[in-house]
Scaffold this motif. Structure first.
Motif, mmCIF file in Angstrom:
data_model
loop_
_atom_site.group_PDB
_atom_site.id
_atom_site.type_symbol
_atom_site.label_atom_id
_atom_site.label_comp_id
_atom_site.label_asym_id
_atom_site.label_seq_id
_atom_site.Cartn_x
_atom_site.Cartn_y
_atom_site.Cartn_z
ATOM 1 N N VAL A 50 0.816 -1.218 0.000
ATOM 2 C CA VAL A 50 0.000 0.000 0.000
ATOM 3 C C VAL A 50 0.852 1.272 0.000
ATOM 4 O O VAL A 50 0.624 2.173 -0.821
ATOM 5 N N PRO A 51 1.857 1.416 0.901
ATOM 6 C CA PRO A 51 2.648 2.652 0.898
ATOM 7 C C PRO A 51 3.398 2.895 -0.411
ATOM 8 O O PRO A 51 3.619 4.053 -0.787
ATOM 9 N N THR A 52 3.772 1.827 -1.106
ATOM 10 C CA THR A 52 4.437 1.997 -2.397
ATOM 11 C C THR A 52 3.506 2.672 -3.397
ATOM 12 O O THR A 52 3.893 3.606 -4.106
ATOM 13 N N LEU A 53 2.274 2.196 -3.457
ATOM 14 C CA LEU A 53 1.297 2.799 -4.365
ATOM 15 C C LEU A 53 0.928 4.216 -3.927
ATOM 16 O O LEU A 53 0.771 5.116 -4.758
ATOM 17 N N VAL A 54 0.812 4.415 -2.622
ATOM 18 C CA VAL A 54 0.516 5.757 -2.107
ATOM 19 C C VAL A 54 1.601 6.737 -2.542
ATOM 20 O O VAL A 54 1.317 7.851 -2.997
ATOM 21 N N GLY A 55 2.868 6.316 -2.412
ATOM 22 C CA GLY A 55 3.972 7.171 -2.800
ATOM 23 C C GLY A 55 3.940 7.545 -4.270
ATOM 24 O O GLY A 55 4.298 8.667 -4.653
ATOM 25 N N ARG A 56 3.484 6.628 -5.100
ATOM 26 C CA ARG A 56 3.416 6.892 -6.541
ATOM 27 C C ARG A 56 2.248 7.804 -6.919
ATOM 28 O O ARG A 56 2.229 8.353 -8.028
ATOM 29 N N LEU A 57 1.285 7.950 -6.021
ATOM 30 C CA LEU A 57 0.068 8.697 -6.360
ATOM 31 C C LEU A 57 -0.019 10.074 -5.715
ATOM 32 O O LEU A 57 -0.941 10.830 -6.014
ATOM 33 N N TYR A 58 0.921 10.416 -4.848
ATOM 34 C CA TYR A 58 0.837 11.727 -4.193
ATOM 35 C C TYR A 58 0.919 12.881 -5.190
ATOM 36 O O TYR A 58 0.282 13.913 -5.003
ATOM 37 N N ASP A 59 1.719 12.723 -6.235
ATOM 38 C CA ASP A 59 1.833 13.804 -7.218
ATOM 39 C C ASP A 59 0.957 13.545 -8.450
ATOM 40 O O ASP A 59 1.157 14.149 -9.499
ATOM 41 N N ALA A 60 -0.031 12.648 -8.302
ATOM 42 C CA ALA A 60 -0.920 12.333 -9.420
ATOM 43 C C ALA A 60 -2.281 12.995 -9.253
ATOM 44 O O ALA A 60 -3.287 12.505 -9.770
ATOM 45 N N GLY A 61 -2.310 14.109 -8.527
ATOM 46 C CA GLY A 61 -3.551 14.842 -8.362
ATOM 47 C C GLY A 61 -3.984 14.952 -6.914
ATOM 48 O O GLY A 61 -3.831 14.006 -6.132
ATOM 49 N N SER A 82 9.010 14.576 -6.553
ATOM 50 C CA SER A 82 8.693 13.151 -6.547
ATOM 51 C C SER A 82 8.468 12.670 -5.117
ATOM 52 O O SER A 82 9.006 13.245 -4.163
ATOM 53 N N PHE A 83 7.668 11.620 -4.989
ATOM 54 C CA PHE A 83 7.373 10.981 -3.707
ATOM 55 C C PHE A 83 7.686 9.494 -3.822
ATOM 56 O O PHE A 83 7.641 8.918 -4.906
ATOM 57 N N HIS A 91 8.794 9.458 1.620
ATOM 58 C CA HIS A 91 9.827 10.423 1.253
ATOM 59 C C HIS A 91 9.361 11.337 0.119
ATOM 60 O O HIS A 91 8.527 10.960 -0.702
ATOM 61 N N PHE A 92 9.962 12.526 0.084
ATOM 62 C CA PHE A 92 9.750 13.433 -1.040
ATOM 63 C C PHE A 92 11.048 14.169 -1.332
ATOM 64 O O PHE A 92 11.892 14.372 -0.456
ATOM 65 N N SER A 93 11.232 14.533 -2.582
ATOM 66 C CA SER A 93 12.405 15.307 -2.984
ATOM 67 C C SER A 93 11.995 16.247 -4.110
ATOM 68 O O SER A 93 11.106 15.935 -4.910
ATOM 69 N N ALA A 94 12.659 17.400 -4.150
ATOM 70 C CA ALA A 94 12.297 18.405 -5.144
ATOM 71 C C ALA A 94 13.502 19.272 -5.460
ATOM 72 O O ALA A 94 14.465 19.350 -4.691
#
Length: 422
Positions: A50-61, A82-83, A91-94
């Protein structure tokens, strides 16, 4: 003497958070690296994806801005964001221009506060994850590494890696409700660690960051304690057959009773680096340069966190006809290294290499942000960024030899994957 830490500004944030800011002489470049508590280690194993998918979707809207609006806003500013989901943290980085730092921090907070988790985006993210797992079935490096984790760890340990088949089954059952539940339960400002480096006004950056992240809910403030590994290291061997491969990846390794914040960690890291870290290391000089058995070999530590016991490993890759000879030679040279090559001269050379590489890494905004973020996670004082090289140089040979005994050389497990010679 002028110290880097003298110029780092730090602000304590609510709920155990820490924010660092450092002005660097890098014109028009700003790097942001951070994380909040909440990851796969907090969930039962069937929900670990679940957290892997959550991380991929934070910047998807988000509920305020759609995916296209977010991407267009970043593109217009030449910024990146990116998350990613991790074990203990999300994690996040920018990166951005100095004038866009308020925008980036506000956007990060918005993504963490109100993700949309759109059904279509979830389906796409899951399909990509399943495709990655499908591809990994023929990845010799991936298969050898993951199989080693199953050989040396108990199933309840956070470093145990499920089989690809099990992970596929878990991925297929993840629902949007699972994502929403994880996000609502765990993600917030709890344990926030934020590092901002580059062409910034450090004092203003901290004020902007505190305001941006104050809108987050509390989230997780304390991590549950981890189970230590008690599996006996038995020196098992496992070969994973993958047809029509021109190489075999192999791992020799064992779980060791060392966590990231142990006094033994730094000596153990130095030992592994002396054995197989870089071109001047013992295994590179013997297995590759002297014998020509491989193009790649290294030794290192993995799976360690402030409260998580990790493992020691040796990785290499061979052609099928050289595999057996290669493994035998690695075992022989590893024993020789620990018996004869833990010397004061070799240690001093490695100290120079480690400290030199460390200082060079701090010369970039990304390298500095990474180090500050790590200091925050490990609950170190910011002065640690200056004292680390001193700690390396102060390591005595007697300590190195004593810590080396924690590696069970006679019971290293072997995991190999590829096409084996008949």
């Amino acid at each position: 003497m002028d110290q880097i830490s003298d110029h780092i500004l730090e602000k304590s944030l609510p709920n155990g958070g820490r924010a660092f800011a450092l002005h660097m002489k890098t014109l028009d470049v700003v790097t942001v690296e951070g994380s909040v508590l909440g990851g796969s280690h907090l969930l039962p194993r069937p929900f670990a994806e679940v957290p892997t998918l959550v991380g991929r979707l934070y910047d998807a809207g988000t509920r305020t801005h759609g995916k296209k609006a977010l991407r267009d806003a970043l593109s217009a500013r030449g910024a990146s964001l990116s998350f990613s989901g991790g074990g203990d943290r999300t994690h996040f980085s920018a990166s951005c221009l100095p004038e866009d730092l308020p925008f980036i921090l506000k956007l990060i907070a918005e993504c963490l506060r109100e993700p949309a988790f759109n059904h279509i985006e979830l389906k796409t993210a899951r399909e990509r994850a399943l495709s990655h797992l499908k591809d990994s079935k023929t990845d010799t490096h991936w298969q050898a590494s993951n199989a080693l984790a199953r050989l040396i760890y108990e199933t309840g340990h956070v470093n145990y890696v499920e089989t690809d088949i099990t992970r596929e089954r878990h991925l297929k059952t993840v629902t949007r409700t699972n994502l929403l539940s994880f996000h609502k339960t765990y993600i917030g400002r709890g344990g926030l660690v934020l590092a901002m480096t580059g062409d910034i006004n450090a004092k203003q950056a901290l004020v902007i960051a505190e305001k941006a992240f104050s809108s987050l809910p509390v989230g997780t403030e304390i991590l549950p304690s981890k189970k230590r590994n008690h599996k006996k290291q038995e020196g098992k061997e496992l070969q994973t057959l993958i047809s029509e491969k021109a190489n075999i990846d192999m791992y020799l390794g064992a779980s060791i009773p060392v966590v990231l914040d142990d006094a033994n960690y730094l000596p153990m890291y130095t030992i592994a680096d002396m054995l197989g870290g870089g071109f001047a290391a013992h295994l590179m000089q013997t297995i590759r340069e002297r014998d020509g058995l491989t193009y790649g070999i290294r030794a290192g530590l993995g799976g360690m966190a402030p409260d998580t016991d990790g493992y020691f490993y040796i990785w290499s890759t061979f052609s099928p006809d050289l595999f057996e000879k290669g493994v035998a030679t690695i075992r022989k040279e590893t024993k020789s290294f620990f018996a004869h090559h833990l010397t004061a001269e070799a240690l001093n050379k490695k100290k120079d290499e480690i400290t030199g590489s460390y200082v060079i890494g701090l010369s970039t905004t990304g390298g500095m942000a990474h180090r500050l973020h790590a200091i925050g996670i490990r609950n170190k004082d910011r002065s640690y960024i200056d004292t680390y090289p001193e700690l390396v140089r102060a390591l005595p040979l007697a300590t190195i030899k004593e810590v080396a005994t924690l590696i069970p050389l006679s019971t290293l497990s072997l995991s190999a994957a590829g096409t084996f010679a008949k």
